[in-house]
Design an enzyme around this catalytic site. Structure first.
Site, PDB file in Angstrom:
ATOM      1  N   PHE A  85       0.864  -1.184   0.000  1.00 45.22           N
ATOM      2  CA  PHE A  85       0.000   0.000   0.000  1.00 45.22           C
ATOM      3  C   PHE A  85       0.903   1.238   0.000  1.00 45.22           C
ATOM      4  O   PHE A  85       1.906   1.287   0.718  1.00 45.22           O
ATOM      5  CB  PHE A  85      -0.915  -0.021   1.225  1.00 45.22           C
ATOM      6  CG  PHE A  85      -1.924   1.088   1.193  1.00 45.22           C
ATOM      7  CD1 PHE A  85      -3.031   1.011   0.355  1.00 45.22           C
ATOM      8  CD2 PHE A  85      -1.747   2.236   1.956  1.00 45.22           C
ATOM      9  CE1 PHE A  85      -3.953   2.050   0.299  1.00 45.22           C
ATOM     10  CE2 PHE A  85      -2.661   3.274   1.897  1.00 45.22           C
ATOM     11  CZ  PHE A  85      -3.764   3.181   1.068  1.00 45.22           C
ATOM     12  N   ASP A 106       2.568  -4.923   8.472  1.00 44.75           N
ATOM     13  CA  ASP A 106       1.423  -4.011   8.412  1.00 44.75           C
ATOM     14  C   ASP A 106       0.176  -4.883   8.332  1.00 44.75           C
ATOM     15  O   ASP A 106      -0.066  -5.549   7.310  1.00 44.75           O
ATOM     16  CB  ASP A 106       1.540  -3.107   7.184  1.00 44.75           C
ATOM     17  CG  ASP A 106       0.334  -2.180   7.053  1.00 44.75           C
ATOM     18  OD1 ASP A 106      -0.739  -2.498   7.634  1.00 44.75           O
ATOM     19  OD2 ASP A 106       0.446  -1.160   6.361  1.00 44.75           O
ATOM     20  N   TYR A 160     -10.066   0.506  11.215  1.00 41.39           N
ATOM     21  CA  TYR A 160     -11.356   0.753  10.553  1.00 41.39           C
ATOM     22  C   TYR A 160     -11.753  -0.260   9.494  1.00 41.39           C
ATOM     23  O   TYR A 160     -12.823  -0.132   8.920  1.00 41.39           O
ATOM     24  CB  TYR A 160     -11.392   2.158   9.957  1.00 41.39           C
ATOM     25  CG  TYR A 160     -10.243   2.561   9.063  1.00 41.39           C
ATOM     26  CD1 TYR A 160     -10.203   2.166   7.734  1.00 41.39           C
ATOM     27  CD2 TYR A 160      -9.209   3.350   9.555  1.00 41.39           C
ATOM     28  CE1 TYR A 160      -9.149   2.555   6.920  1.00 41.39           C
ATOM     29  CE2 TYR A 160      -8.144   3.744   8.747  1.00 41.39           C
ATOM     30  CZ  TYR A 160      -8.124   3.340   7.433  1.00 41.39           C
ATOM     31  OH  TYR A 160      -7.086   3.717   6.631  1.00 41.39           O
ATOM     32  N   LYS A 161     -10.908  -1.247   9.225  1.00 40.72           N
ATOM     33  CA  LYS A 161     -11.281  -2.250   8.222  1.00 40.72           C
ATOM     34  C   LYS A 161     -11.990  -3.425   8.918  1.00 40.72           C
ATOM     35  O   LYS A 161     -13.138  -3.291   9.324  1.00 40.72           O
ATOM     36  CB  LYS A 161     -10.034  -2.672   7.442  1.00 40.72           C
ATOM     37  CG  LYS A 161      -9.412  -1.520   6.631  1.00 40.72           C
ATOM     38  CD  LYS A 161      -8.177  -1.995   5.870  1.00 40.72           C
ATOM     39  CE  LYS A 161      -7.446  -0.831   5.200  1.00 40.72           C
ATOM     40  NZ  LYS A 161      -8.174  -0.300   4.047  1.00 40.72           N
ATOM     41  N   ARG A 170     -12.834  -5.089  -5.989  1.00 38.58           N
ATOM     42  CA  ARG A 170     -12.481  -5.760  -4.735  1.00 38.58           C
ATOM     43  C   ARG A 170     -13.745  -6.036  -3.928  1.00 38.58           C
ATOM     44  O   ARG A 170     -14.584  -5.139  -3.746  1.00 38.58           O
ATOM     45  CB  ARG A 170     -11.591  -4.848  -3.871  1.00 38.58           C
ATOM     46  CG  ARG A 170     -10.237  -4.550  -4.436  1.00 38.58           C
ATOM     47  CD  ARG A 170      -9.293  -4.034  -3.351  1.00 38.58           C
ATOM     48  NE  ARG A 170      -9.940  -3.049  -2.470  1.00 38.58           N
ATOM     49  CZ  ARG A 170      -9.392  -2.584  -1.357  1.00 38.58           C
ATOM     50  NH1 ARG A 170      -8.199  -3.004  -0.973  1.00 38.58           N
ATOM     51  NH2 ARG A 170     -10.030  -1.685  -0.623  1.00 38.58           N
TER      52      ARG A 170
END
Lengths: 421, 421
Positions: free
Chosen positions: A134, A206, A231-232, A380
């Site tokens: 990312f 990560d 938050y995922k 996705r």
């Protein structure tokens, strides 16, 4: 491709019903407030709202802030929240208490962790990262390297063993993700950790796309450092505080550049000289955003009594079923699945390639099926095993097939690119 | 000292009533939800709850997160929030739009701002700061100096002119606060800014104790950089996002170490190479805590239609009246006022010294009068002109006198030190 009203569809529907009926986590779905008529396959980007959050927020705002005011730092334990919430995250990532801290953003935590790693391995000039990582991970690695006069090498996971064999003793820290955020591919955390450490470097994971989605066993693997967002798959709310894991053995020498007063050994002594707190608490920086922090804390209760192994088993069942549905219902419609078929190589999302990815994701959203896309052509679909059903998955693919077959996505209103999808 | 039932007290009460009756900001108090029976003189530490916050939070949680989910980044403008809220803060600190950004903590913003300042002034080896500055400002200056191989000099504001005359050309950046957080003393921002800039250095103001309390006129003074928190006089909630001000002329060269993906010129292009956004948006780091951010945004509406000059006038009236009440009611009780008497040298708080400061603050709190203390002997009373009345001030001092005269604070339960006061 088969018609969306066909015996093949009936078979898939029966299988979805049977899998959902046998799902040991079925009742956990009630811990989330999902909007009617929505199939939410974007929990890998922003998790759905846990039912525990609204009352917790109302209490935080009205009673804790409004009535107790400044006294809440003590009386409602605001001061301890980063360590308390950190430990709650720690339970989901295989970290014994006292090694995980909640606060700030992943980018900020990465900066501190990579900088501290560089200081723990003086004389080693290389930071390793994945060219497919990312972007923020790459940017922060570049920034840390620039500050310390080091060099970043971008090495795909497949090239790591050879690189480490040749130049491993020059590596200070390797920062990787267990799950590729675009393709959903899962890498071998144990082998990578071992290889980096055998060369004398530090391993930083990560966990943004792994925490809450699959077991990562940080302590068991002997990982050095980790970061991740709230938050995922943790469903802590938009921009929820991130987390930092520092293995106990590194804490005494963890030396971060963001020396905010919350990380001081005696924060209310108000000395002008910095002296870090004992333990992972030294990773604290400034005053954390308490409302967002308490939302994350409430959200994590959705995992109460749920083992990460159960989450993983259901997630694999969902993504496996997704691929089966795609094979049957999307055949001949221009899609290519890029997520690996082998379960041990899959994270908790399925990514499909299609040249009309943007328009398709938008047309699906108009039907209430929410996924997202990554440029240039990836759709996705993330599955959060706590609230997604096999029926949801089938519904999503069936509607995706309908959109393509009816060319619904060619409508003018789905052509504009949005800044965030 | 006079009896708390005396003609002197009657006179003060009449004056309080008259001042409150003539207060043009009297109605603004209704924009805050203050608990019954509490006199809240700690708005310089955590501002009271604005009435606009609870409905905004409920909407953010239920509708924006719960129902709109990931789409809120566009549909509810979450993505723009740091710049939008930044501009709302900017209006209160004299910054034209496009120069202020909300997010992260003061410590993190300080780190980016000081580092960027050092890069804007290469070859200058000194960072100046105040030995009386809030600790985090000193710690972060030390950390930045260590990373860049520079040196921090701690110079009290009074010593600045001479130091700058002698070594000014070696100063990269000077980081000061307009208001001493312990004593409430207000320094001359204009003179200091001019002196630092005349020597070729950059001026960075930490506005934690000034934003929302008094006009600071950043653009008018030609300040280079500023930071501040959102939770004191801005009443944005516990740990509310901080802010960063970068004067427009410095934005194109503002080069920060925390290069998170939110500050990228094309954040959804997902390039592996960092290229900063135009404008102050390049100061963005990672994904911000949206719930805390929206609470701050709602809180700032309490300033709608209120000029900072009005806030300042009322604040001076309140602190002046505070000192008068203290002179009359606390005389002979062992207190010393350390806040300057001259209005132009006063921030928005009054600090009294007393050997029993800890116990007194706790005994007062038990009566519903909330101030705080700073070691070893300072009682701090902050006045937020948006919701504090002269009557509140008189009530606080009257009760403080009663506590001392009755030795109420000598009770065992007020002797323990708490971690946060």
């Amino acid at each position: 491709m088969v018609s969306t009203a066909s015996p093949a569809l009936d078979t898939l529907a029966a299988r979805a019903a049977s899998l959902d009926a046998a799902d040991p986590l079925a009742a956990v779905r009630e811990r989330f407030l999902l909007p009617e008529g929505v199939v939410y396959l974007d929990g890998n980007s922003l998790g759905a709202l846990p039912a525990a959050v609204p009352p917790a927020m109302a209490d935080a705002v009205h009673r804790q802030w409004g009535t107790d005011l400044i006294r809440s730092w003590n009386d409602n334990s605001w001061w301890d929240a980063p360590l308390r919430v950190g430990d709650a995250v720690g339970r989901l990532i295989g970290a014994a208490p006292g090694q995980t801290l909640a606060g700030d953003s992943t980018s900020v935590q990465l900066f501190n962790a990579l900088s501290a790693a560089v200081r723990l391995r003086p004389g080693r000039p290389l930071l390793l990262t994945d060219p497919g990582h990312f972007p923020t991970d790459q940017y922060i690695a570049d920034s840390v390297a620039r500050l310390f006069g080091l060099e970043v090498r971008r090495m795909p996971p497949a090239g790591l063993p050879r690189f480490l064999a040749e130049e491993g003793e020059r590596v200070a820290v390797a920062g990787y993700s267990p799950v590729d955020y675009r393709t959903g591919e899962l890498h071998d955390m144990a082998a990578t950790t071992r290889a980096v450490q055998r060369a004398g470097g530090l391993m930083l994971w990560d966990l943004c796309h792994a925490a809450g989605a699959l077991p990562v066993g940080l302590d068991e693997l002997g990982v050095d450092l980790a970061v991740g967002c709230g938050y995922k798959f943790l469903s802590g709310g938009p921009g929820a505080p991130a987390f930092l894991y520092v293995a106990e053995r590194h804490q005494a020498a963890f030396d971060q550049p963001l020396t905010g007063w919350n990380g001081h050994v005696e924060p209310f002594g108000l000395s002008g000289d910095y002296a870090p707190a004992e333990g992972v608490g030294r990773g604290r920086i400034g005053t954390p955003p308490i409302l967002s922090m308490l939302a994350l804390e409430a959200a994590l209760t959705a995992f109460d009594g749920v083992a990460m192994e159960q989450v993983r088993a259901k997630s694999l069942s969902l993504t496996g079923f997704f691929l089966d549905c795609a094979d049957t219902l999307l055949d001949g419609l221009g899609f290519t699945a890029v997520t690996p078929r082998a379960p041990e190589r899959r994270g908790s999302q399925v990514t499909l390639r299609h040249p009309d990815a943007y328009a398709l994701v938008r047309a699906l959203a108009a039907r209430g099926v929410i996924g997202d896309m990554r440029a240039p052509d990836m759709l996705r679909f993330g599955v959060n095993a706590l609230y997604i059903t096999h029926r949801d998955v089938l519904s999503a693919i069936r509607q995706l097939a309908e959109v393509v077959m009816s060319a619904e996505h060619r409508d003018e209103r789905f052509r504009h690119r949005t800044t965030v999808t």
